[in-house]
Scaffold this active site. Structure first.
Site, PDB file in Angstrom:
ATOM      1  CB  CYS A  25      -0.873   0.012   1.232  1.00 40.12           C
ATOM      2  SG  CYS A  25      -1.889  -1.460   1.376  1.00 40.12           S
ATOM      3  NE  ARG A  57       4.345   1.884  -1.369  1.00 45.41           N
ATOM      4  CZ  ARG A  57       5.358   1.693  -0.510  1.00 45.41           C
ATOM      5  NH1 ARG A  57       6.552   2.150  -0.806  1.00 45.41           N
ATOM      6  NH2 ARG A  57       5.196   1.041   0.623  1.00 45.41           N
ATOM      7  CD1 TRP A 109      -0.952  -6.141  -2.345  1.00 50.62           C
ATOM      8  CD2 TRP A 109      -0.704  -5.200  -4.337  1.00 50.62           C
ATOM      9  NE1 TRP A 109      -0.556  -7.108  -3.206  1.00 50.62           N
ATOM     10  CE2 TRP A 109      -0.389  -6.577  -4.446  1.00 50.62           C
ATOM     11  CE3 TRP A 109      -0.612  -4.415  -5.470  1.00 50.62           C
ATOM     12  CZ2 TRP A 109      -0.006  -7.162  -5.643  1.00 50.62           C
ATOM     13  CZ3 TRP A 109      -0.208  -5.019  -6.662  1.00 50.62           C
ATOM     14  CH2 TRP A 109       0.072  -6.358  -6.757  1.00 50.62           C
ATOM     15  CG  ASN A 123       1.874   0.012   3.739  1.00 48.38           C
ATOM     16  OD1 ASN A 123       1.413  -1.095   3.445  1.00 48.38           O
ATOM     17  ND2 ASN A 123       3.049   0.437   3.322  1.00 48.38           N
ATOM     18  N   GLY A 124       0.347  -2.122   5.963  1.00 46.29           N
ATOM     19  CA  GLY A 124       0.878  -3.177   6.815  1.00 46.29           C
ATOM     20  C   GLY A 124      -0.228  -4.172   7.138  1.00 46.29           C
ATOM     21  CD  GLU A 163      12.405 -19.247 -10.449  1.00 48.77           C
ATOM     22  OE1 GLU A 163      11.770 -19.906 -11.301  1.00 48.77           O
ATOM     23  OE2 GLU A 163      12.367 -18.012 -10.388  1.00 48.77           O
ATOM     24  CE  LYS A 219      13.638 -15.273 -12.263  1.00 44.18           C
ATOM     25  NZ  LYS A 219      12.590 -16.240 -12.180  1.00 44.18           N
ATOM     26  CD  GLU A 239      12.373 -15.045 -16.441  1.00 47.58           C
ATOM     27  OE1 GLU A 239      11.371 -14.393 -16.754  1.00 47.58           O
ATOM     28  OE2 GLU A 239      12.635 -15.405 -15.278  1.00 47.58           O
ATOM     29  CG  HIS A 242      20.676 -41.412 -16.362  1.00 48.84           C
ATOM     30  ND1 HIS A 242      20.854 -42.768 -16.404  1.00 48.84           N
ATOM     31  CD2 HIS A 242      20.497 -41.097 -15.051  1.00 48.84           C
ATOM     32  CE1 HIS A 242      20.772 -43.278 -15.192  1.00 48.84           C
ATOM     33  NE2 HIS A 242      20.543 -42.292 -14.346  1.00 48.84           N
ATOM     34  CE  LYS A 248       6.107  -9.735 -12.654  1.00 45.60           C
ATOM     35  NZ  LYS A 248       7.206 -10.621 -12.222  1.00 45.60           N
TER      36      LYS A 248
HETATM   37  C1  AGP Z   1       9.167 -15.750 -14.261  1.00 46.83           C
HETATM   38  O1  AGP Z   1      10.363 -15.069 -13.961  1.00 46.83           O
HETATM   39  C2  AGP Z   1       8.614 -15.324 -15.599  1.00 46.83           C
HETATM   40  N1  AGP Z   1       8.337 -13.949 -15.610  1.00 46.83           N
HETATM   41  C3  AGP Z   1       7.465 -16.202 -16.054  1.00 46.83           C
HETATM   42  O2  AGP Z   1       7.946 -17.515 -16.187  1.00 46.83           O
HETATM   43  C4  AGP Z   1       6.233 -16.249 -15.121  1.00 46.83           C
HETATM   44  O3  AGP Z   1       6.543 -16.951 -13.961  1.00 46.83           O
HETATM   45  C5  AGP Z   1       5.116 -17.011 -15.855  1.00 46.83           C
HETATM   46  O4  AGP Z   1       4.777 -16.272 -17.000  1.00 46.83           O
HETATM   47  C6  AGP Z   1       3.877 -17.226 -14.985  1.00 46.83           C
HETATM   48  O5  AGP Z   1       3.357 -15.982 -14.591  1.00 46.83           O
HETATM   49  P1  AGP Z   1       2.254 -15.961 -13.410  1.00 46.83           P
HETATM   50  O6  AGP Z   1       2.953 -16.437 -12.185  1.00 46.83           O
HETATM   51  O7  AGP Z   1       1.823 -14.534 -13.331  1.00 46.83           O
HETATM   52  O8  AGP Z   1       1.146 -16.883 -13.814  1.00 46.83           O
END
Ligand code: AGP
Length: 604
Positions: free
Chosen positions: A2, A27, A75, A99-100, A480, A484, A487, A503, A599
């Site tokens: 928030c 934010r 938020w 906020n909190g 993961e 990262k 990406e 394998h 995003k």
């Molecule tokens: C993660 O770093 C990416 N931006 C992407 O893989 C993301 O996790 C994926 O598109 C799923 O998004 P969501 O969690 O909003 O469903």
């Protein structure tokens, strides 16, 4: 996260508050509101959605003389994004913005309702204004009532409160959530959650410390510490760079979001942990009755937290669990049984593939749950139940704190189920709850670690690719870490189960193949160690991440020594996030907005 603003002065208070809230839009929010006190006139406006809706509601309102005002962008953490849940919250003669998270709000609310108070909203915040007005009836002045109110609150808060009883005073309190006050030569006073709204308005600011509270008028600023002692302001020069301010001084939003994982995870945990059980207000106690299987479905990073969760569901809740990539699941004509709980995981709550699988599950008559970061998103509105991760807006396209809070939610959820189904002893549940309380400190970035990673990253800029390897929950963590890196550095990387390297992939081993090896002390250490030795024997370049030195590695990133593998998981997660960040920085990439990515992927 928030946003809060406040103002005392002679300018157009409405305009000051609205432009301050605009500076806090980064934010993230889903509703907003302001309250203005000018003489005997007390006006308040609230709107769901973007600030333009609030501007529309206030277009005919103005003040042209001395006034005080408070504003808020919300938020959602407790209660849907609705006008009733938007701040400011109103009592008989007062307004509050917050906020909190008030951790003991349920107990306070119950007591106030027993006194006959009628609540309008579902929020934790509303208890503040009713508690204040209850105390006002039995104290000599508003400040005493405010002070006694703050003493009863537990949890994280940044609060601004105004009341007709003191129409020229703003009361404030700060604990765990950020807030500062700014001043200028025109004797105006500005409050905000971060400094960006104050840039251009003030030249000096005081960042409140946890436990600070007090009151501000046109001529005085009175700050008390948690020991109730009056304290001097620590006035600092205000920076002039708004974007830097929004990043709180970090180079990128992603870097800021890695650093704020500690405080954000505290929010995720807030109000949900007692010493011996997990509390989810959002779930009916009977929600998991008749559930014999769990199917998790997600994309990208959320798929990795789902994979991590699958180990927990079978290990702690003793429920059979499978994990699906949403884009595969939706076209596979899958079998779905009614005793299966279908859980979708999504930061945005809008990912097209995941959303479609949720619709499929509902059409098949399955019970559905969403773990999500955005209240009122499509998936939240569609699922039977929702657990919010409370990560605040995540601006970096490469997800960090969303992943961390998803895993924390699943750890809590498994202890919640294990308590109900008695699949873990009370002692074990209490022990794991204590471990959960350590997660915020396990993800605190250590300067020495970040510096080491900055230096190390220059060695990993060129080669024919990376393997990230791990066992058990460190396998999805390896996935993961690889995602990262891909990406934001555009270098090729694969996450792989350590035990699978022999394998086939080990054929790639040579000095130009970089292996980032996750080597937890508390999970299959010897097995993982021997897998790494196989690679080292073939001259692969190895960076080991572990709490103990490993002589077969070319590089080593040390983590703290823990007695539990999940705390190793979280600290290694931060190392992987920082490693991808620093490699990307060295390659000159746009860390926050990597090429080709969005995003939220709302298309197939
Ligand atoms: C993660 O770093 C990416 N931006 C992407 O893989 C993301 O996790 C994926 O598109 C799923 O998004 P969501 O969690 O909003 O469903």
């Amino acid at each position: 996260m928030c946003g809060i603003v406040g103002y005392i002065g002679k300018k157009n208070t409405k305009e000051i508050l609205l432009s301050g809230l605009k500076e806090l839009e980064y934010r993230g929010y889903d509703s907003a509101g302001i309250a203005v006190l000018s003489g005997d006139d007390f006006s308040s406006f609230k709107a769901v959605g973007k600030l333009i809706n609030l501007e529309e509601k206030t277009k005919n309102f103005t003040t042209d003389s001395f006034a005080i005002g408070i504003g808020h962008t919300r938020w959602a953490t407790h209660g849907k994004p609705t006008e009733l849940n938007a701040h400011p919250h109103i009592g008989e003669s007062s307004y509050v913005v917050h906020n909190g998270i008030i951790e003991n709000y349920a107990q306070i609310k119950k007591e106030l309702e027993n006194d006959g108070i009628k609540f309008l909203s579902q929020t934790d915040t509303e208890v503040i204004i009713h508690l204040f007005e209850k105390k006002l009836k039995t104290t000599t002045n508003a400040f005493e009532a405010f002070k006694k109110t703050i003493e009863d609150l537990e949890g994280a808060y940044a609060i601004l409160l105004v009341t007709k009883n003191e129409p020229k005073t703003i009361f404030f309190a700060k604990n765990g959530s950020p807030m500062l006050i700014g001043i200028n030569e025109e004797n105006e006073k500005y409050f905000a959650s971060s400094d960006s709204p104050l840039i251009g308005q003030c030249n000096k600011v005081n960042y409140f410390d946890d436990g600070d509270y007090g009151y501000v008028t046109e001529d005085t600023i009175n700050v008390y510490n948690s020991a109730h002692k009056l304290k001097k302001l620590n006035l600092l020069e205000l920076s002039t760079n708004k974007l830097l301010a929004q990043k709180d001084g970090f180079r990128f939003f992603m870097e800021k979001e890695i650093y704020e994982q500690s405080s954000v995870i505290s929010d995720t945990l807030m109000g949900r942990l007692s010493d011996d059980e997990i509390l989810f207000d959002e779930l009916d106690k009977s929600f998991f009755d008749d559930i014999n299987e769990i199917k998790l479905c997600a994309c990208g990073t959320s798929y990795h937290s789902a994979l991590t969760a699958s180990y927990m569901f079978e290990r702690y809740s003793k429920i059979r669990c499978s994990v699906e990539v949403a884009s595969e699941f939706r076209y596979r004509k899958p079998l779905m049984d009614k005793d299966t709980l279908f859980i979708v995981i999504s930061q945005s709550g809008e990912t097209a593939d995941t959303l479609e699988t949720l619709k499929m599950a509902k059409e098949a008559g399955l019970k559905t749950l969403v773990v999500c970061n955005v209240d009122n998103s499509s998936m939240v509105r569609l699922a039977d139940a929702c657990i919010l991760t409370r990560a605040g807006i995540e601006k970096g396209v490469a997800s960090t704190k969303a992943f961390a809070t998803q895993v924390v939610v699943f750890w809590m959820l498994n202890l919640y189920i294990a308590k109900q189904k008695k699949t873990l002893s009370s002692q074990e549940i209490s022990k794991q709850i204590s471990l959960l309380r350590e997660v915020p400190s396990s993800v605190k970035v250590k300067d020495t670690t970040h510096e080491k990673i900055k230096r190390l990253s220059k060695r990993y800029l060129y080669g024919h690719g990376f393997f990230f390897i791990g066992r058990d929950v460190f396998y999805p963590l390896a996935l993961e870490g690889a995602l990262k890196l891909k990406e934001i550095s555009y270098l090729h990387a694969e996450g792989y189960p350590s035990g699978e390297m022999k394998h086939g992939p080990i054929a790639l081993a040579d000095p130009e193949l970089f292996t980032i090896a996750l080597l937890p002390k508390n999970m299959l250490y010897e097995k993982a160690k021997s897998n790494i030795e196989e690679l080292s024997a073939r001259d692969s370049t190895i960076c080991a991440i572990s709490a103990t030195e490993f002589d077969k590695a070319d590089d080593h990133i040390m983590i703290s020594s823990y007695d539990n593998y999940m705390l190793e998981f979280f600290e290694m997660m931060v190392v992987l996030q920082l490693l991808s960040l620093e490699i990307s920085v060295r390659l000159g990439n746009d860390v926050d907005m990597p090429r080709n990515l969005a995003k939220s992927v709302t298309v197939e």
